[in-house]
Write a protein that holds these residues in place. Structure first.
Motif, short mmCIF file in Angstrom:
data_model
loop_
_atom_site.label_atom_id
_atom_site.label_comp_id
_atom_site.label_asym_id
_atom_site.label_seq_id
_atom_site.Cartn_x
_atom_site.Cartn_y
_atom_site.Cartn_z
N MET A 43 0.86 -1.18 0.00
CA MET A 43 0.00 0.00 0.00
C MET A 43 0.90 1.23 0.00
N MET A 44 0.60 2.19 -0.88
CA MET A 44 1.46 3.37 -1.03
C MET A 44 0.60 4.64 -1.03
N PRO A 45 -0.02 4.96 0.09
CA PRO A 45 -0.92 6.11 0.12
C PRO A 45 -0.19 7.44 -0.10
N ILE A 46 -0.84 8.31 -0.87
CA ILE A 46 -0.40 9.69 -1.05
C ILE A 46 -1.65 10.55 -0.92
N HIS A 47 -1.89 11.10 0.25
CA HIS A 47 -3.14 11.84 0.52
C HIS A 47 -4.35 11.01 0.08
#
Length: 266
Positions: free
Chosen positions: A60-64
């Motif tokens: 998982m690579m959340p960005i805002h």
């Protein structure tokens, strides 16, 4: 324009899983790394990879990221790990990296172009992250693009989500992917969610960006394959046909090999 898949999900599943395993073993790879977005494509791709029995690392690579995207991704990974002991997971919060990047580049008055560039930057940061994990663990980066996105309208980021080692579902239409998702028992929250790339930090869907639904774009793709022309359609069908052709033409640079200047040799 609604299309129902004519493929057998069970047969397609068997074929892709065998293809994935054979490819990884021939490449002497330990398995696969996949970016999990909370959408149908990454859910189906990761489930296919998990069935190979090889190592599968879900990132998982959340960005805002919208909370709904995160919760769907978490739900899917949890379910996948309960079903397959070879599945591992990790999270890399790229929001600080993205914010640092924005301070290193200039701000432009044309906000539409700047926001699109930043959206593509998110995808490219994720690609770099996946290849970091791939290098550490000896894994292949599995792509999650489907046929309509990859070869129809070019709805992906060049050297972003388009930067992968292999594409297991790229010959499947979106409707085929959903049929496979039902067969693979992907969480219902993902099956009913509106498709979105999640690159703009808001709730816009893929249809909002493209101007047509995947069912409509699949229909247009078929008409082109049948050799139809825009003069044969009226109303919404004409509009969709025009949208498909415009995007297909504009995004050829993503679908074709990089042009090379061939030097004349005497």
């Amino acid at each position: 324009m609604i299309k129902k898949t004519t493929l057998s999900p069970e047969k397609v599943n068997t074929q892709i899983v065998k293809w994935l395993k054979d490819y990884a073993l021939n490449a002497k790879s330990n398995g696969f790394v996949i970016g999990i977005s909370g959408g149908i494509d990454s859910a189906v791709t990761s489930t296919l990879c998990a069935q190979t029995g090889l190592e599968v690392l879900c990132i998982m690579m959340p960005i805002h990221q919208a909370p709904s995207h995160v919760s769907r991704a978490e739900e899917h990974i949890k379910q996948l790990q309960e079903r397959f002991p070879n599945v591992k997971n990790a999270t890399s919060d790229l929001t600080p990296v993205f914010e640092a990047f924005k301070t290193a580049v200039p701000v432009y008055e044309n906000t539409a172009k700047m926001n699109l560039s930043l959206a593509n930057t998110r995808a490219r940061l994720r690609m770099s992250t996946l290849y970091y994990y791939a290098g550490i663990h000896g894994l292949l980066v599995a792509g999650t693009g489907n046929k309509v996105e990859d070869f129809g309208v070019g709805f992906f980021t060049k050297y972003g989500d388009g930067g992968v080692d292999l594409s297991p579902i790229a010959d499947l239409l979106k409707s085929d992917v959903y049929a496979l998702g039902h067969f693979l028992k992907v969480p219902n929250s993902i099956l009913v969610a509106a498709p979105t790339d999640g690159l703009f930090g808001d709730d816009r869907s893929d249809e909002d960006q493209l101007g047509a639904s995947y069912d409509e774009l699949e229909w247009a793709m078929l008409q082109v394959e049948l050799g139809k022309s825009i003069s044969e359609f009226e109303g919404r069908e004409r509009d969709v046909f025009e949208i498909y052709n415009r995007l297909h033409t504009a995004n050829q640079h993503k679908m074709n090999p990089i042009p090379v200047c061939l030097i004349e040799k005497k």
